[in-house]
Every structure is written in structure tokens, then in C-alpha cells.
Design an enzyme around this catalytic site. Structure first.
Site, PDB file in Angstrom:
ATOM      1  N   PRO A 140       0.792  -1.227   0.000  1.00  0.00           N
ATOM      2  CA  PRO A 140       0.000   0.000   0.000  1.00  0.00           C
ATOM      3  C   PRO A 140       0.823   1.275   0.000  1.00  0.00           C
ATOM      4  O   PRO A 140       1.813   1.385   0.728  1.00  0.00           O
ATOM      5  CB  PRO A 140      -0.824  -0.111   1.292  1.00  0.00           C
ATOM      6  CG  PRO A 140      -0.152  -1.145   2.109  1.00  0.00           C
ATOM      7  CD  PRO A 140       0.502  -2.081   1.152  1.00  0.00           C
ATOM      8  N   ASN A 141       0.368   2.181  -0.834  1.00  0.00           N
ATOM      9  CA  ASN A 141       0.901   3.546  -0.953  1.00  0.00           C
ATOM     10  C   ASN A 141       2.236   3.638  -1.673  1.00  0.00           C
ATOM     11  O   ASN A 141       2.716   4.747  -1.926  1.00  0.00           O
ATOM     12  CB  ASN A 141       0.985   4.235   0.429  1.00  0.00           C
ATOM     13  CG  ASN A 141      -0.378   4.414   1.055  1.00  0.00           C
ATOM     14  OD1 ASN A 141      -1.303   4.874   0.383  1.00  0.00           O
ATOM     15  ND2 ASN A 141      -0.548   4.024   2.312  1.00  0.00           N
ATOM     16  N   ARG A 167      12.633   5.302  13.005  1.00  0.00           N
ATOM     17  CA  ARG A 167      11.411   6.095  12.849  1.00  0.00           C
ATOM     18  C   ARG A 167      10.461   5.867  14.053  1.00  0.00           C
ATOM     19  O   ARG A 167      10.903   5.475  15.123  1.00  0.00           O
ATOM     20  CB  ARG A 167      10.769   5.742  11.500  1.00  0.00           C
ATOM     21  CG  ARG A 167      11.692   6.086  10.317  1.00  0.00           C
ATOM     22  CD  ARG A 167      11.028   5.807   8.988  1.00  0.00           C
ATOM     23  NE  ARG A 167       9.847   6.646   8.796  1.00  0.00           N
ATOM     24  CZ  ARG A 167       8.950   6.434   7.812  1.00  0.00           C
ATOM     25  NH1 ARG A 167       9.136   5.451   6.961  1.00  0.00           N
ATOM     26  NH2 ARG A 167       7.909   7.241   7.708  1.00  0.00           N
TER      27      ARG A 167
HETATM   28  O1  CA2 Z   1      10.351   2.286   4.296  1.00  0.00           O
HETATM   29  C1  CA2 Z   1       9.545   1.572   3.681  1.00  0.00           C
HETATM   30  O2  CA2 Z   1       9.788   1.070   2.593  1.00  0.00           O
HETATM   31  C2  CA2 Z   1       8.131   1.362   4.254  1.00  0.00           C
HETATM   32  O3  CA2 Z   1       7.762   0.016   3.985  1.00  0.00           O
HETATM   33  C3  CA2 Z   1       7.215   2.325   3.525  1.00  0.00           C
HETATM   34  C4  CA2 Z   1       5.789   2.335   4.060  1.00  0.00           C
HETATM   35  C5  CA2 Z   1       5.776   2.488   5.582  1.00  0.00           C
HETATM   36  O4  CA2 Z   1       4.444   2.365   6.074  1.00  0.00           O
HETATM   37  C6  CA2 Z   1       6.656   1.462   6.267  1.00  0.00           C
HETATM   38  O5  CA2 Z   1       6.646   1.722   7.665  1.00  0.00           O
HETATM   39  C7  CA2 Z   1       8.087   1.568   5.757  1.00  0.00           C
HETATM   40  C8  CA2 Z   1       4.974   3.484   3.464  1.00  0.00           C
HETATM   41  C9  CA2 Z   1       4.963   3.522   1.982  1.00  0.00           C
HETATM   42  C10 CA2 Z   1       4.326   4.829   1.577  1.00  0.00           C
HETATM   43  O6  CA2 Z   1       5.136   5.413   0.600  1.00  0.00           O
HETATM   44  C11 CA2 Z   1       4.909   6.717   0.290  1.00  0.00           C
HETATM   45  C12 CA2 Z   1       5.753   7.241  -0.652  1.00  0.00           C
HETATM   46  C13 CA2 Z   1       5.622   8.561  -1.001  1.00  0.00           C
HETATM   47  C14 CA2 Z   1       4.656   9.338  -0.421  1.00  0.00           C
HETATM   48  C15 CA2 Z   1       3.795   8.804   0.521  1.00  0.00           C
HETATM   49  C16 CA2 Z   1       3.936   7.469   0.877  1.00  0.00           C
END
Ligand code: CA2
Length: 153
Positions: A10-11, A112
């Protein structure tokens, strides 16, 4: 030719559009191009997928376990996004499918918020790559290839 599955949760489709200070400037398309290039260098094809839906990720993991058992797939690189910190279902799918998974996080989740410090996936993963930015994906593919080759010999 065997393949490697690259799964983003997701995201991660938002990569490169917001929060560059945490996730960098590369888009998901850029990351997938890097994965295709890395896989090709190892004599593999990369099958890159992204979903915002937990059930779709589960279905892909189940199928991938069967593809790995049939010798068509060396395993998967999985960035499950926030599902990492919530999903017992993804943990069970990895375990139940027998899929060889390298868990990837672009950011150093341990530096984090505390809610990102726990992963339900890590105990089911063959390896973990955290905090290398998007370079973590080629590193994970290389590591997965080494593990899969060692398992064959
Ligand atoms: O650091 C990572 O790769 C994460 O898996 C990314 C997730 C986060 O919830 C994990 O804790 C760590 C979030 C992905 C969202 O990515 C975005 C990228 C750009 C803008 C907004 C969100």
C-alpha cells in the site's frame, strides 16, 4: 528463464511524488526499471506488481509459492508497506506458501516511529534489507539469488 517476483504494498505507488526526504525521489516506475535491470544481469526476469489491497497481495504470495515449488520462480522481494506492521495474514501467507521472501524497507524503520519497529513479516522472511533507500531492491534481488542458488547446490 526463472523469474523473481517484486511485490510492493500500500501507498508505494506514491513513491517519488511526496515525502522525498524519507523515500527519495525515484518513482515506482524507476524502482521497477532498476529491478528489471538487476534481474536481467542475473539471468532472471522480474515480475513487478503493486497493490493497495491486502487480499491481492495474499493471492499473489500463494501463487508465487506454487511457482517457486515448480522451479519457475526463485522467490520474492516484498515491501509490504504499512501491512508489515499489522498483517498476521501476510505472515501466515509467507509461511504457508513456503515462498522465499526478502523483506525490504526503503527507510530505516528502526530509526522512525515506534509503531514501525515491529514487523510481522520478519520472522517469516529469509532476509531483510532496511534503510538503503531504493537501492535496497537490487540488493534484495542479489541476496535472494544467492540464497536460491545455495539452496539448489
Ligand atoms: O520504508 C519503507 O519502505 C516502508 O515500507 C514504507 C511504508 C511504511 O508504512 C513502512 O513503515 C516503511 C509506506 C509507503 C508509503 O510510501 C509513500 C511514498 C511517497 C509518499 C507517501 C507514501
Amino acid at each position: 528463464m526463472a523469474s523473481v517476483l517484486i511485490l510492493n504494498g500500500p501507498n508505494l505507488n506514491l513513491l517519488g511524488t511526496r515525502e522525498p526526504g524519507i523515500y527519495g525521489a525515484q518513482t515506482l516506475k524507476d524502482v521497477e526499471a532498476l529491478c528489471h535491470e538487476t534481474a536481467a544481469g542475473l539471468g532472471l526476469t522480474a515480475d513487478c506488481r503493486q497493490s493497495n489491497h491486502e487480499g491481492e497481495l495474499l493471492d499473489w504470495i500463494h501463487q508465487a509459492g506454487a511457482d517457486q515449488a515448480a522451479g519457475h520462480l526463485i522467490g520474492a522481494v516484498l515491501n509490504a508497506g504499512a501491512y508489515t506492521h499489522t498483517s498476521i495474514a501476510l505472515h501466515d501467507a509467507i509461511k504457508g506458501s513456503g515462498l522465499r521472501v526478502i523483506e525490504v524497507h526503503i527507510s530505516n524503520v528502526h530509526a522512525r516511529e515506534p509503531f514501525r519497529h515491529h514487523s510481522y513479516l520478519s520472522p517469516a522472511a529469509a532476509g531483510i534489507v532496511v534503510g538503503f533507500g531504493t537501492e535496497g531492491y537490487p540488493l534484495a534481488i542479489q541476496g535472494l539469488h544467492r540464497l536460491a542458488s545455495a539452496a539448489q547446490s
